[in-house]
Design a protein around this motif. Structure first.
Motif, short mmCIF file in Angstrom:
data_model
loop_
_atom_site.label_atom_id
_atom_site.label_comp_id
_atom_site.label_asym_id
_atom_site.label_seq_id
_atom_site.Cartn_x
_atom_site.Cartn_y
_atom_site.Cartn_z
N GLU A 89 0.83 -1.20 0.00
CA GLU A 89 0.00 0.00 0.00
C GLU A 89 0.86 1.25 0.00
N ARG A 149 -6.11 2.49 -13.54
CA ARG A 149 -6.23 3.23 -12.27
C ARG A 149 -4.94 3.17 -11.48
N GLU A 150 -4.31 2.00 -11.46
CA GLU A 150 -3.05 1.85 -10.73
C GLU A 150 -1.95 2.70 -11.36
N LEU A 153 -2.57 6.22 -10.32
CA LEU A 153 -2.13 6.45 -8.95
C LEU A 153 -0.61 6.58 -8.87
N ASP A 154 0.12 5.78 -9.62
CA ASP A 154 1.58 5.91 -9.67
C ASP A 154 1.97 7.31 -10.15
N LEU A 156 0.10 10.12 -10.13
CA LEU A 156 -0.33 11.15 -9.19
C LEU A 156 0.49 11.16 -7.92
N SER A 157 1.00 10.02 -7.52
CA SER A 157 1.80 9.96 -6.30
C SER A 157 3.26 10.31 -6.57
#
Length: 195
Positions: A89, A149-150, A153-154, A156-157
Motif C-alpha cells: 500500500e 487506475r493503478e 495512482l503511480d 499522481l503519487s
C-alpha cells in the motif's frame, strides 16, 4: 510513527518489535476464559523504499507472506486460529501484514510474523519459497500494472515510473539484496488492536 498514532482508535498503538514485546501486559490465557477467544488483530508494517522497483519487490514479499508454502504460513499454522494476509500500500509503498488470531494467541502470532520477516531479510527463505514468491509476486505486479487506475495512482503519487520496471526483471539476487535492508527489526512497525 507519530502521525500514524493520531489515526488509531483508542487501545491501538504503533510500536517497534522491541517495544511491542517489552510492553505487553501479562494476561491470563486460560482457554476457558471467554476473553481468551476474542478476536485480535495486529499489523506488521515495513516501508519498502522509494526505488523504481520497490513496489515489485514488495509484491514478492507479499507473495511470500501469503503463499501456502512459505515460512509465515507454516509458523502461523502452529498457532490456533492464526492467519495473516499482506498488501502493498501507499506511496512510497509499504508492506502491511494483517495478523488475525484469538486474543490469547495474538502476541505469539505477531511474533511469528515478525520473526518470519526478519528471517526473510536475513536470507533464510528457501530457494523453493523464493521461487514460488517470485512467480506469484511478478504475476500480481503485472496484473496491477495492467490496470489504468493503478498507473494513474503511480503518476499522481509521483512515484518512480514503476510501469517501466518489468516485474520479470526483479530476480532472486535483487530481492535478497533488497530484503536485507527492508526487513530488519528496526524498520518494522507493529500496531496491535485489543478489543
Amino acid at each position: 510513527v507519530e502521525s500514524v498514532k493520531r489515526w488509531m482508535l483508542p487501545g491501538q498503538r504503533a510500536k517497534s518489535p522491541t517495544e511491542a514485546r517489552a510492553s505487553r501486559p501479562t494476561r491470563d490465557t486460560d482457554p476457558d476464559d471467554a476473553a481468551a477467544g476474542r478476536p485480535g488483530r495486529s499489523f506488521v508494517g515495513a516501508p519498502l523504499g522509494s526505488s523504481a522497483d520497490a513496489r515489485a519487490l514488495g509484491e514478492i514479499a507479499r507473495a511470500f507472506v501469503d503463499g501456502s508454502d512459505g515460512g509465515p504460513t507454516r509458523a502461523l499454522a502452529k498457532i490456533d486460529g492464526a492467519r495473516a494476509t499482506a498488501r502493498v500500500e501507499g506511496a512510497p509503498p509499504a508492506l502491511v501484514v494483517s495478523v488475525d488470531a484469538p486474543d490469547a494467541h495474538l502476541d505469539e502470532a505477531t511474533d511469528a510474523m515478525i520473526d518470519a520477516l526478519v528471517r526473510l531479510g536475513a536470507g533464510d527463505a528457501t530457494d523453493a519459497e523464493l521461487t514460488s514468491a517470485l512467480g506469484a509476486g511478478r504475476a500480481h505486479e503485472a496484473e496491477r500494472l495492467a490496470d489504468p487506475r493503478e498507473r494513474m495512482l503511480d503518476l499522481l503519487s509521483k512515484q518512480p515510473a514503476s510501469a517501466d520496471v518489468e516485474p520479470a526483471n526483479v530476480d532472486a539476487a535483487r530481492f535478497r539484496s533488497w530484503a536485507k535492508s527492508a526487513f530488519t527489526p528496526d524498520r518494522l512497525v507493529i500496531v496491535e488492536t485489543r478489543r
